[in-house]
Design an enzyme around this catalytic site. Sequence first.
Site, PDB file in Angstrom:
ATOM      1  N   ASN A   1     -19.414  -4.902  -0.723  1.00  8.65           N
ATOM      2  CA  ASN A   1     -18.075  -4.336  -0.103  1.00  8.65           C
ATOM      3  C   ASN A   1     -17.183  -5.727   0.145  1.00  8.65           C
ATOM      4  O   ASN A   1     -16.288  -5.628   0.486  1.00  8.65           O
ATOM      5  CB  ASN A   1     -18.246  -3.484   1.062  1.00  8.65           C
ATOM      6  CG  ASN A   1     -18.891  -2.354   0.675  1.00  8.65           C
ATOM      7  OD1 ASN A   1     -18.548  -1.664  -0.158  1.00  8.65           O
ATOM      8  ND2 ASN A   1     -19.549  -1.871   1.451  1.00  8.65           N
ATOM      9  N   THR A   2     -17.693  -6.878   0.041  1.00  8.34           N
ATOM     10  CA  THR A   2     -16.892  -8.387  -0.164  1.00  8.34           C
ATOM     11  C   THR A   2     -16.976  -8.714  -1.515  1.00  8.34           C
ATOM     12  O   THR A   2     -18.012  -8.951  -2.248  1.00  8.34           O
ATOM     13  CB  THR A   2     -17.715  -9.379   0.728  1.00  8.34           C
ATOM     14  OG1 THR A   2     -17.775  -8.624   2.198  1.00  8.34           O
ATOM     15  CG2 THR A   2     -17.073 -10.518   0.690  1.00  8.34           C
TER      16      THR A   2
ATOM     17  N   ASN B   1     -30.465  -3.570   0.090  1.00  4.76           N
ATOM     18  CA  ASN B   1     -29.231  -3.207   0.489  1.00  4.76           C
ATOM     19  C   ASN B   1     -28.548  -2.019  -0.110  1.00  4.76           C
ATOM     20  O   ASN B   1     -29.654  -1.337  -0.859  1.00  4.76           O
ATOM     21  CB  ASN B   1     -27.964  -4.299   0.395  1.00  4.76           C
ATOM     22  CG  ASN B   1     -26.987  -4.435   1.264  1.00  4.76           C
ATOM     23  OD1 ASN B   1     -26.497  -3.304   1.780  1.00  4.76           O
ATOM     24  ND2 ASN B   1     -26.660  -5.651   1.712  1.00  4.76           N
TER      25      ASN B   1
ATOM     26  N   LYS C   1     -31.441 -11.018   2.012  1.00 14.07           N
ATOM     27  CA  LYS C   1     -31.263  -9.605   1.841  1.00 14.07           C
ATOM     28  C   LYS C   1     -30.721  -9.403   0.390  1.00 14.07           C
ATOM     29  O   LYS C   1     -29.601 -10.064   0.191  1.00 14.07           O
ATOM     30  CB  LYS C   1     -30.257  -8.892   2.975  1.00 14.07           C
ATOM     31  CG  LYS C   1     -30.170  -7.392   2.913  1.00 14.07           C
ATOM     32  CD  LYS C   1     -29.670  -6.824   3.948  1.00 14.07           C
ATOM     33  CE  LYS C   1     -29.963  -5.260   4.006  1.00 14.07           C
ATOM     34  NZ  LYS C   1     -29.254  -4.521   5.275  1.00 14.07           N
TER      35      LYS C   1
ATOM     36  N   ASN D   1     -20.492   3.684   2.212  1.00 12.23           N
ATOM     37  CA  ASN D   1     -19.473   2.832   3.218  1.00 12.23           C
ATOM     38  C   ASN D   1     -18.903   1.834   2.505  1.00 12.23           C
ATOM     39  O   ASN D   1     -19.524   1.371   1.480  1.00 12.23           O
ATOM     40  CB  ASN D   1     -20.361   2.511   4.341  1.00 12.23           C
ATOM     41  CG  ASN D   1     -20.818   0.835   4.178  1.00 12.23           C
ATOM     42  OD1 ASN D   1     -20.199   0.129   4.403  1.00 12.23           O
ATOM     43  ND2 ASN D   1     -22.163   0.731   3.858  1.00 12.23           N
TER      44      ASN D   1
ATOM     45  N   PHE E   1     -17.769  -6.050   5.831  1.00  9.74           N
ATOM     46  CA  PHE E   1     -17.954  -7.020   6.862  1.00  9.74           C
ATOM     47  C   PHE E   1     -16.941  -6.830   8.157  1.00  9.74           C
ATOM     48  O   PHE E   1     -16.443  -8.000   8.689  1.00  9.74           O
ATOM     49  CB  PHE E   1     -18.074  -8.450   6.517  1.00  9.74           C
ATOM     50  CG  PHE E   1     -19.370  -8.543   5.639  1.00  9.74           C
ATOM     51  CD1 PHE E   1     -20.486  -7.806   5.560  1.00  9.74           C
ATOM     52  CD2 PHE E   1     -19.503  -9.758   4.793  1.00  9.74           C
ATOM     53  CE1 PHE E   1     -21.615  -8.149   4.701  1.00  9.74           C
ATOM     54  CE2 PHE E   1     -20.540 -10.162   4.087  1.00  9.74           C
ATOM     55  CZ  PHE E   1     -21.506  -9.186   4.121  1.00  9.74           C
TER      56      PHE E   1
ATOM     57  N   SER F   1     -24.014  -7.138  -0.084  1.00 15.29           N
ATOM     58  CA  SER F   1     -23.200  -6.186   0.385  1.00 15.29           C
ATOM     59  C   SER F   1     -22.236  -5.932  -0.936  1.00 15.29           C
ATOM     60  O   SER F   1     -21.646  -7.084  -1.317  1.00 15.29           O
ATOM     61  CB  SER F   1     -22.282  -6.693   1.502  1.00 15.29           C
ATOM     62  OG  SER F   1     -21.119  -5.530   1.791  1.00 15.29           O
TER      63      SER F   1
END
Length: 346
Positions: free
Chosen positions: A180-181, A249, A220, A111, A115, A178
């Site tokens: 993805n940021t 993560n 995390k 994915n 966010f 994450s």
Amino acid sequence: MIYSLLRRVLFSMDAEKAHGIALNGISLLQASGLSGLVSDRPVDDPVEVMGIRFPNRVGLAAGLDKNGAHIDGLAALGFGHIEIGTTTPRPQAGNPKPRIFRIPEARAIINRMGFNNGGVDALLANVRKAEFPKKGGVLGINIGKNADTPMEMAAEDYLTCLDKVYGQASYVTVNISSPNTRNLRELQQDKALDDLLARLKAAQQRLADQHGRYVPLVLKIAPDLDDPQIGTIAAALKRHRMDGVIATNTTLSRPGVENLPNGNEAGGLSGAPVFRISTTVLGKLAHALAGEVPLIGVGGIMKGEDARAKISAGASLVQIYSGFIYRGPELVREAAESLRTQAKPH
């Protein structure tokens, strides 16, 4: 049996569309009193971690219910705790679609959501409507930064979220891992992490005095860490007396999926292929922490035996996400039953 039939239908659809349909279905079943069709009574295996009594050791990882819109439906499926989010101070659309990719041959998901969420105020409105927290259910709230917030201002976003969610959370997770940021994982580096944790812990103390209640703070982390980075993070967790750490993560690596359809899509890989790398990081972190900070093991739990391996590596609790997508509520019960028969964590 019911879930395997449902999964066949859901997996025939676009992944993100199926995700929304499944969550709405879970909420509908709960509202209709029919959750028992897909799940049994929760496994009773209480354990105290971070000063919180968890009814069993299997929780739902953040990311499935980003806005906390399906808390009661998910809670009816046997989880010992539910973690919602990641939420950010302001609403944001996330990355362009498509952004979720299944790799069924490897029981994996990639994915790059970014966010996507309705913002912290929308999440809190949903939490206040939910019965689960009112009845004493353990609710974690996972917080992050907005994508357009400059990295030098990232701490402000976390502090804003912490201030808002503190009164509604059983514990708060600080998501700095994450993939993805853009540049978010820079916050795992030595000085940036030190500064962020110092400010969060100071805010936690102020909020504890204000609310008359201490809410644990959990960090995390990513699985893509070398040994010196793990050591640095462990030292910071101990130095700042963090209440817990979630390991891990999703991964940017592609173990075993490189040559499969969707295997080289950008984003974070979860599911069975991340089990080994996440459990290795968990074990190394547990060794470095030497019992000073409790761990929550996440990553690639697809069966009860995997949950047991996380506990053996040093976790006190586990969370599932991708395994839940592939196996449904059956996995929640199997993992919880497996841990109930295992010796309690030290």
